[in-house]
Write a protein that holds these residues in place. Structure first.
Motif, short mmCIF file in Angstrom:
data_model
loop_
_atom_site.label_atom_id
_atom_site.label_comp_id
_atom_site.label_asym_id
_atom_site.label_seq_id
_atom_site.Cartn_x
_atom_site.Cartn_y
_atom_site.Cartn_z
N CYS A 95 3.29 -5.60 13.06
CA CYS A 95 2.19 -5.36 13.99
C CYS A 95 1.24 -6.56 14.00
O CYS A 95 0.81 -7.02 12.95
N LEU A 97 -1.74 -6.57 14.94
CA LEU A 97 -3.12 -6.19 14.67
C LEU A 97 -3.41 -6.05 13.18
O LEU A 97 -4.42 -6.53 12.70
N CYS A 118 -2.06 1.70 13.36
CA CYS A 118 -3.18 1.30 12.51
C CYS A 118 -4.50 1.47 13.24
O CYS A 118 -5.51 1.79 12.63
ZN LIG Z 1 -0.81 -2.22 12.98
#
Ligand SMILES: [Zn+2]
Ligand SMILES: [Zn+2]
Length: 225
Positions: A95, A97, A118
């Protein structure tokens, strides 16, 4: 007596809508031009096969396509990881992020999620801050990049981040998760810097920001070729 061919125009089969007759196959089967709402494409399909169809075949093609190496939405697809009990192909993804890795089914990856999940953990905080840049940096409420930055601010009077001149000496200060710590007065920058490092590490540890977490947010620089 030969049967009059059934007119399927306008009929729907799953995502398929029959547009018009499209002649016959070499074997004599009636062909129909269909529009597939699932992928937006048109396809010519034999009439007798339409009843079993839900789309033009795009779902199957997609399920077979390997997503490894692709970057889809916020996810970097690393590699295939088998399939789940429903037959969905799974991929290990990273991910953008949170830097976390997660195994997700292809259909989920294709949906271009806003995060790997998340973002859901702390929605209020995420909403309060500018989306991508900051979301990348938060772990357990700590802005990791900011909290572990080494470079001094441009207007720093000591050249050392978190160390400030104070009454002829120096103090260290750090703020993590809204908690501000300030040292006593030291006579040298080095002493203040040392105290700061110890304090900062303890505060980060306390917040669950271990070296391992920091490494995720600040990947070690790649060795130069
Ligand atoms: Zn994430
Ligand atoms: Zn299709």
């Amino acid at each position: 007596m030969p049967r009059a061919p059934l007119d399927l125009t306008g009929k729907t089969f799953g995502a398929l809508t029959v547009i018009r007759r499209a002649g016959s196959s070499p074997k004599g089967a009636s062909l129909w031009l269909c529009h597939c709402a699932r992928c937006g494409r048109d396809a010519v399909i034999e009439g007798h096969r339409l009843r079993d169809k839900r789309d033009c075949g795009c779902a199957y093609r997609e399920s077979r396509a390997d997503l490894s190496g692709q970057h889809i939405g916020v996810l970097q697809v690393i590699r295939r990881e088998g399939s789940d009990k429903h037959g969905n192909i799974l991929y290990l993804c990273r991910c953008d992020l949170c830097g976390g890795e997660k195994v997700l089914p292809a259909s989920t990856i294709r949906a271009r999620l806003a995060s790997c999940g998340c973002k859901k953990t702390d929605p209020q905080r995420m909403e309060a801050m500018s989306p991508l840049g900051v979301a990348k940096q938060v772990y357990h409420g700590v802005q990791v990049i900011q909290a572990t930055r080494e470079e001094a601010n441009r207007n720093s009077q000591t050249g050392v981040r978190g160390v400030f001149p104070f009454r002829g000496g120096y103090v260290a200060a750090v703020q993590i998760k809204g908690v501000r710590w300030r040292s006593g007065r030291y006579s040298t920058i080095e002493e203040a810097q040392k105290a700061l490092a110890v304090q900062k590490e303890a505060m980060l540890d306390d917040a669950g920001v271990t070296d391992e977490v920091i490494a995720k947010f600040r990947p070690p620089k790649k060795p130069k070729k």
